[in-house]
Design a protein around this motif. Sequence first.
Motif, mmCIF file in Angstrom:
data_model
loop_
_atom_site.group_PDB
_atom_site.id
_atom_site.type_symbol
_atom_site.label_atom_id
_atom_site.label_comp_id
_atom_site.label_asym_id
_atom_site.label_seq_id
_atom_site.Cartn_x
_atom_site.Cartn_y
_atom_site.Cartn_z
ATOM 1 N N PHE A 159 66.033 36.072 48.202
ATOM 2 C CA PHE A 159 64.693 35.687 47.763
ATOM 3 C C PHE A 159 64.370 36.491 46.512
ATOM 4 O O PHE A 159 64.318 37.720 46.555
ATOM 5 C CB PHE A 159 63.674 35.977 48.871
ATOM 6 N N ASN A 160 64.175 35.823 45.376
ATOM 7 C CA ASN A 160 63.810 36.516 44.152
ATOM 8 C C ASN A 160 63.176 35.520 43.178
ATOM 9 O O ASN A 160 63.086 34.321 43.450
ATOM 10 C CB ASN A 160 65.014 37.224 43.508
ATOM 11 N N GLU A 161 62.748 36.030 42.025
ATOM 12 C CA GLU A 161 62.049 35.183 41.061
ATOM 13 C C GLU A 161 62.958 34.101 40.497
ATOM 14 O O GLU A 161 62.529 32.970 40.277
ATOM 15 C CB GLU A 161 61.488 36.043 39.926
ATOM 16 N N ASP A 162 64.243 34.417 40.290
ATOM 17 C CA ASP A 162 65.159 33.431 39.724
ATOM 18 C C ASP A 162 65.321 32.221 40.639
ATOM 19 O O ASP A 162 65.409 31.080 40.173
ATOM 20 C CB ASP A 162 66.530 34.061 39.465
ATOM 21 N N LEU A 163 65.362 32.478 41.960
ATOM 22 C CA LEU A 163 65.579 31.390 42.914
ATOM 23 C C LEU A 163 64.287 30.782 43.439
ATOM 24 O O LEU A 163 64.235 29.600 43.755
ATOM 25 C CB LEU A 163 66.413 31.891 44.091
ATOM 26 N N ASN A 164 63.249 31.598 43.578
ATOM 27 C CA ASN A 164 62.034 31.155 44.256
ATOM 28 C C ASN A 164 60.813 31.048 43.349
ATOM 29 O O ASN A 164 59.724 30.717 43.809
ATOM 30 C CB ASN A 164 61.721 32.090 45.432
ATOM 31 N N GLY A 165 60.983 31.379 42.084
ATOM 32 C CA GLY A 165 59.901 31.192 41.124
ATOM 33 C C GLY A 165 58.642 31.974 41.461
ATOM 34 O O GLY A 165 58.691 33.153 41.808
ATOM 35 N N ASP A 166 57.502 31.278 41.393
ATOM 36 C CA ASP A 166 56.202 31.925 41.564
ATOM 37 C C ASP A 166 55.974 32.465 42.966
ATOM 38 O O ASP A 166 55.073 33.287 43.174
ATOM 39 C CB ASP A 166 55.071 30.949 41.213
ATOM 40 N N ASP A 167 56.749 32.006 43.941
ATOM 41 C CA ASP A 167 56.595 32.542 45.297
ATOM 42 C C ASP A 167 56.988 34.017 45.377
ATOM 43 O O ASP A 167 56.593 34.722 46.303
ATOM 44 C CB ASP A 167 57.448 31.748 46.291
ATOM 45 N N ALA A 168 57.786 34.489 44.414
ATOM 46 C CA ALA A 168 58.277 35.874 44.454
ATOM 47 C C ALA A 168 57.491 36.803 43.542
ATOM 48 O O ALA A 168 57.778 37.998 43.492
ATOM 49 C CB ALA A 168 59.754 35.915 44.070
ATOM 50 N N VAL A 169 56.497 36.283 42.824
ATOM 51 C CA VAL A 169 55.752 37.121 41.881
ATOM 52 C C VAL A 169 54.252 36.857 42.006
ATOM 53 O O VAL A 169 53.817 35.785 42.422
ATOM 54 C CB VAL A 169 56.192 36.876 40.416
ATOM 55 N N ILE A 170 53.494 37.863 41.622
ATOM 56 C CA ILE A 170 52.046 37.721 41.443
ATOM 57 C C ILE A 170 51.738 38.207 40.031
ATOM 58 O O ILE A 170 52.143 39.298 39.645
ATOM 59 C CB ILE A 170 51.252 38.538 42.477
ATOM 60 N N ASP A 171 51.071 37.387 39.265
ATOM 61 C CA ASP A 171 50.643 37.744 37.912
ATOM 62 C C ASP A 171 49.224 37.209 37.763
ATOM 63 O O ASP A 171 49.018 36.073 37.350
ATOM 64 C CB ASP A 171 51.600 37.140 36.887
ATOM 65 N N GLU A 172 48.253 38.029 38.145
ATOM 66 C CA GLU A 172 46.885 37.542 38.287
ATOM 67 C C GLU A 172 45.880 38.472 37.610
ATOM 68 O O GLU A 172 46.100 39.680 37.503
ATOM 69 C CB GLU A 172 46.513 37.426 39.775
ATOM 70 N N ASP A 173 44.766 37.882 37.191
ATOM 71 C CA ASP A 173 43.614 38.619 36.691
ATOM 72 C C ASP A 173 42.465 38.452 37.681
ATOM 73 O O ASP A 173 42.264 37.357 38.223
ATOM 74 C CB ASP A 173 43.179 38.095 35.318
ATOM 75 N N TYR A 174 41.731 39.533 37.898
ATOM 76 C CA TYR A 174 40.607 39.502 38.833
ATOM 77 C C TYR A 174 39.365 40.065 38.138
ATOM 78 O O TYR A 174 39.430 41.069 37.440
ATOM 79 C CB TYR A 174 40.896 40.340 40.075
ATOM 80 N N LEU A 175 38.257 39.418 38.362
ATOM 81 C CA LEU A 175 36.977 39.883 37.828
ATOM 82 C C LEU A 175 35.986 39.945 38.974
ATOM 83 O O LEU A 175 35.809 38.970 39.715
ATOM 84 C CB LEU A 175 36.480 38.932 36.745
ATOM 85 N N SER A 176 35.356 41.093 39.146
ATOM 86 C CA SER A 176 34.372 41.242 40.215
ATOM 87 C C SER A 176 33.190 42.050 39.689
ATOM 88 O O SER A 176 33.294 42.764 38.686
ATOM 89 C CB SER A 176 34.987 41.951 41.428
ATOM 90 N N GLY A 177 32.074 41.907 40.363
ATOM 91 C CA GLY A 177 30.883 42.615 39.917
ATOM 92 C C GLY A 177 29.918 42.877 41.050
ATOM 93 O O GLY A 177 30.092 42.379 42.168
ATOM 94 N N THR A 178 28.914 43.673 40.726
ATOM 95 C CA THR A 178 27.872 43.965 41.703
ATOM 96 C C THR A 178 26.539 43.976 40.997
ATOM 97 O O THR A 178 26.433 44.363 39.819
ATOM 98 C CB THR A 178 28.138 45.322 42.400
ATOM 99 N N LEU A 179 25.526 43.520 41.693
ATOM 100 C CA LEU A 179 24.176 43.499 41.157
ATOM 101 C C LEU A 179 23.226 43.647 42.334
ATOM 102 O O LEU A 179 23.308 42.893 43.307
ATOM 103 C CB LEU A 179 23.900 42.187 40.409
ATOM 104 N N GLY A 180 22.364 44.649 42.274
ATOM 105 C CA GLY A 180 21.494 44.844 43.422
ATOM 106 C C GLY A 180 20.391 45.840 43.166
ATOM 107 O O GLY A 180 20.286 46.473 42.096
ATOM 108 N N LEU A 181 19.559 45.994 44.174
ATOM 109 C CA LEU A 181 18.434 46.929 44.158
ATOM 110 C C LEU A 181 18.546 47.833 45.378
ATOM 111 O O LEU A 181 18.864 47.374 46.471
ATOM 112 C CB LEU A 181 17.096 46.198 44.172
ATOM 113 N N ASN A 182 18.279 49.107 45.182
ATOM 114 C CA ASN A 182 18.239 50.060 46.308
ATOM 115 C C ASN A 182 16.863 50.672 46.412
ATOM 116 O O ASN A 182 16.229 50.975 45.415
ATOM 117 C CB ASN A 182 19.258 51.194 46.105
#
Length: 195
Positions: free
Chosen positions: A172-195
Amino acid sequence: ISGILTWQIGEMELTSISAYVDADKDYLDSNNASPTDYLRVGQYPRTDEFVQEIRLAGESGDLLWTVGAFYFNFDVDNHNPLFFPSGILPLLGGFFGSIGGQDLATTPFESDSVTNQEKESIAGYGQIEYAFTDQLTGIAGLRFEHEDVNLEYEQIRNSVISTIWLGPADVFNEDLNGDDAVIDEDYLSGTLGLN
């Protein structure tokens, strides 16, 4: 190894957090719960891990702010051998026949599985807190992260007999299994609130 360093730069504080792990483990167990040396299982992980965070924080009146960057790198190689020193069915010698002059039940054999996982993560973040009153504070924050993960896995058979009993080797590797063997992702998260 880990450490935290801080510097005061005027009204701001700069913090550096670093950690490094280099861990090796060698483990071999005869776990068949009998006096017969039937099955040995090994675990041999090799792990390297590095973490670095840099954070700058300050305040201006009722406003508190923090900006920072984070880096994480993880690399683990592991192989898990299986040894059958007396063959897979030592009490049934001759029952399954032979191949190439080797008894299928009593001929010693081994197998191995080799895994490699690499992960790299880079992130940047910022947060502000504003005190509207003594009892009310607003918070807003944003974080962006890029993550790369690569996984490789291979089973190794050392003989025809090991293939007969355990099945064909798997890869199991990228050459044989393509995207199933890799993660190449961007994530954006945030917070907004009152305390």
